[in-house]
Scaffold this active site. Structure first.
Site, PDB file in Angstrom:
ATOM      1  N   CYS A   1      12.202 -55.323 -50.511  1.00 60.22           N
ATOM      2  CA  CYS A   1      10.856 -55.844 -50.274  1.00 60.22           C
ATOM      3  C   CYS A   1      10.425 -56.789 -51.394  1.00 60.22           C
ATOM      4  CB  CYS A   1       9.871 -54.692 -50.120  1.00 60.22           C
ATOM      5  SG  CYS A   1       9.921 -53.471 -51.439  1.00 60.22           S
ATOM      6  N   TYR A   2      10.646 -56.399 -52.647  1.00 62.25           N
ATOM      7  CA  TYR A   2      10.247 -57.272 -53.757  1.00 62.25           C
ATOM      8  C   TYR A   2      11.030 -58.585 -53.747  1.00 62.25           C
ATOM      9  CZ  TYR A   2       7.469 -53.567 -56.040  1.00 62.25           C
ATOM     10  OH  TYR A   2       6.537 -52.622 -56.352  1.00 62.25           O
TER      11      TYR A   2
END
Lengths: 346, 346, 346, 346
Positions: free
Chosen positions: C145-146
């Site tokens: 996600c990051y």
């Protein structure tokens, strides 16, 4: 300085005791135990208490004048017996000495009471009702958070015979009421942006409410109480909305009736340092971090039903603050000592 | 494609209509007005709708088959009259056509009704109760968010004569229910971490509940309804907790009674696409963004009181979703078309 | 219909896959496993998915065309090997096939890679960068996600040589990014009303960012990347703020420079269905529940530093939505199929 | 008792001053003005302060020893001039006396300074840096909330020459930082569950940071500072993450370097009552309601960049608490008097 001990400082109620007692000018916590974390500095468990030089201990080894227990029920009574036997003043935040009937205790708390012979000695620690009895007490059963909110909302109406005891208590609590227990139900992602009811099959605070409402009934008898707690996405606070039928003919109609009810409540709580009657429905945020209970009594549109809304901080007036208030009474100190903390707003 | 118009797309209910209708395969929004923001692209007002190429208009200039109004009461009826007169199907999300008695309207909404001659033509848009009447309707009075939650919780008990109509409705709503109005009461810092009651002197959704509960009473008469709405620190969702006395003798005691109540509710809502009877008290988060209503009926510990908890998303089943459901019915489309959006969790 | 399997549907990423795939018109989930909850109906684990008739299984017994894995790293690669060997298309949401260097994997994920021979076959599933490679792929390593938020913010600047690769990524994530793990750190009362940084000693998404940033560098070399993730009190969403020095002389000064950067970004993402360049800094709420990534590039007051802010929903573009986007590419379906869900706002 | 006046008690900073000063043993607020609400009891404006018997006044009529201003900039300097002229000690929470250059003031605050002749007399009220100068001061420019968090994070590194002054300040603030202003941007439904950046074109706290960072630079010169504030969905607290390049060769590598940085910070703040160096990244919740600043300095994985994270309560150390700390210094009272309030947790 009066010497204090705290059993189980590592939960939320215990930490809140530490926060409040830290600022109290006449007492000193000399020992604090923790189920987990023994040997650690308190500041390692709770960084917000890091300025306070105390180490979490396995047990209270030194002599103390007063002991607070924030242990879970069962364990609490067991741990407190030696203190009771040696004459230490005991303030129990658990449920162990609240129900006076050992059978009720067994039914709701699942097991025989560990110290039934002490049941008769406990005084229910709601100062606004039992202040006189508390003055000479040695064992205080500190009320549950939900009963505190409900009883302060209902006591004037009950004692003045304003209502028939067919009562609904609909309470909305922040998540800290569930303690520091790690459980999927209290996971941020599950509880945030969500409201739910729980305990509809029977919450442990129900028999406590029934016992204390019964004691307040002017005509005796057994009240019918329906209690539904709700979990709301905030950390602290309980808003309690109580409903009960007004006795017929007791009040003028319309605004005059509402005014009469408010006057009755204001008179009842005259001089109480920690109860304030409001002219608007209160918000829990207006008591955040403080020992205040805000109460808003009114009559519904039909003129036949009393509605009372109360707001407390579940960890203060609903737990640690009330315990310190009780301690002050037991020790003959000014009742507000150490508790004149204004709420944190916003 | 069926041509739609939206009056006042720039509030939360209007934007939610846009969100839902965007995914509907049989309709097309061809015009959307906004009180503020006329001339702007919809995506400038609501960045989440930026992918949708629509400009906020001053008025609906082109011909439409159906018009939705998310205008405030008063303004809504006024704006809708021309559409009604030219035979356009009208779905009004405001309160203007909900109360059938113009005097009640005047009392609660502060002013004469702008179009009283149309009052008799509106059908109250709760499909689970009025589906048949809605099929031929031209004007739908889309229910209020609180009445939707309360009526779906109470309808089976009322229609089956399970309870006496002495009802308490304790509702907990997210802040979006107050709309996009800028007001200190909805400022994040004021409302976050806080619960409060409001509208105790009489909320506008009360006469709507009373009217519809009356219509559901098997034996007629006028119900006594106490309604207290609460504001909780979340954006969407209403949890409604309803209390009413069970008629004596109607139910077996204990778990069997609870089971009987649940069976009755399950039968009542059999086949309903947007109501589900739960075996656990529901959380509002379990319906976030969807048109579902979750209902949990039970009996309290005394065996004498019915408790029903319902959960809806106030902007969907409590507003825009129900409006689209009503549109589907009016147009003879499958009732669930465009509404099979699973809730967003967590 | 294309037959799908989901490994570990009982976490947040798995449930989000179920939510999205449910609405996809060309696929059908025929089996979904769960580490806990095998044998239960999916609706018992996730009430919001109760309308979907699927039982959590121990394993995927039937033949599938595509398998998604939302298992934790290590377990994921192990479970996927049989599918890879039998030619099933594999989309892995875990980190197992993201790092191409098995030694890096061992260093950051603590243990030898369970299937190093497949490392070379995985394509990093960021369609905006690797769309062509993904078209023939059999194994997709779905990005973290990051990294998704950071790479979409930085890719245009890197590929166009706008910045020197001395990059700071300061990311703010909602709590659902930590998964459904029960841990005191994610207890509502601990994380609500609080922001904190974590992973400063080295977060597992750092080597993934470094690998992918290196691949985007026009002049080669190894970038210096500092990455600090923060936990913020919300459920969904990642806001990523990236900082890097602009190459001297590349841009006009002042507003013209900002405009040039924005033009460059708009050109780079021209035609991308899930990236939108914003003229105002985006809010995570504007993508809640959707597969969109909003990107706001600008130049700081000194004119010497690029700042790019991106917003995604960590569970959609940061996990399940991007996985479905990748599936569409692998299967030759329109890339947006099943993903045209507008965000939920407010 | 020392007599105090508060200008504009009806905003959040003013109310917070009232909360803190209420518990201070040596001072008494004898007058408090409010832009709105003049004539009302303070408890009507802020129910949490209802126990305190004070009426909001139009102006400070009686003689005071110290005046605090929580007025907006511009209005603040104007209102303070008469007090300055009559020798009253002045603590200004607005920005009016922070920038020493009247041209900078005009550029950032849009208008000529109302009292430029006093600019030279103000002492920047950051006691950890300017304690000695504050001792004889008559006019204190109380620092902005963001500069407080950033400067306390950076001061040791700047003064010890640890970094080159190419600094990024990425700050995350709760919504109360925006004050009690009613605006759609701070509407609960808009800001809840959302993070966003703002002020990228230049926030008014940037020139204040630049001025103070310049003053701390050992070698002089003008620093390059990039500052991006973010709004996070909580009420109180600022977490500031600062990044800057370490001067080459200054530190051992790896864990030893981190240890050296921490030692340097601990030494720098040795004996400071309101700064604590943490061994873990701090949470804003650990300072909620208190005057503490928690600082966590570390070195990133590359060994070349300093990262410092600080946590404050924006209304306490970032505004009212720091103002009281400054008052104590001016009056020669113990610096911590009235400020030993433990944080509220959870």
């Amino acid at each position: 300085m009066i010497r204090l001990g705290i059993l189980n400082v590592t939960g939320y109620a215990g930490a809140e005791l530490a926060r409040i007692l830290h600022a109290h000018p006449q007492v000193k916590v000399i020992a604090a135990t923790g189920r987990s974390g023994a040997g650690k500095a308190l500041g390692q468990v709770f960084p917000h208490l890091a300025q306070w030089d105390i180490t979490v201990a396995q047990e209270i080894a030194d002599e103390v004048d007063v002991v607070f227990s924030a242990l879970p029920h069962g364990a609490s009574a067991q741990a407190l017996v030696p203190f009771l036997e040696s004459g230490v003043l005991v303030i129990d935040l658990s449920a162990d000495f609240r129900l006076r009937d050992p059978q009720e205790y067994a039914q709701w708390y699942g097991g025989e009471h560990p110290a039934p012979h002490y049941l008769g000695q406990g005084v229910y620690g709601l100062p606004e009702i039992y202040r006189e009895r508390l003055k000479g007490a040695h064992l205080v059963a500190n009320p549950g958070c939900y009963p505190t909110g409900a009883l302060l909302a209902l006591a004037p109406a009950l004692k003045e015979g304003l209502i028939t005891p067919d009562i609904i208590v609909d309470a909305k609590s922040g998540v800290s009421g569930a303690g520091r227990t790690v459980d999927l139900r209290y996971h941020f992602s599950e509880v945030n942006e969500s409201v739910s009811a729980y305990g509809l099959g029977g919450h442990r605070h129900l028999p406590e409410m029934v016992q204390e409402i019964s004691a307040l009934l002017v005509e005796g008898g057994r009240p019918r109480v329906t209690f539904v707690p709700h979990l709301v996405p905030m950390t602290r606070g309980i808003l309690t909305t109580c409903y009960a039928p007004l006795r017929p003919g007791g009040l003028p109609s319309g605004e005059a009736g509402r005014r009469a009810v408010r006057d009755l409540y204001e008179q009842f709580y005259q001089g109480e340092p920690f109860v304030r009657i409001c002219s608007e429905p209160p918000s829990t945020k207006h008591v955040q971090g403080s020992n205040m209970c805000l109460v808003y009594p009114t009559v519904d549109a039909s003129g036949e039903r009393l509605i009372v809304v109360s707001a407390i901080d579940n960890l203060v007036k609903g737990a640690a603050g009330q315990a310190v208030q009780n301690m002050n009474i037991l020790l003959g100190l000014p009742e507000t000592m150490g508790l004149e903390i204004p709420p944190l707003f916003p």
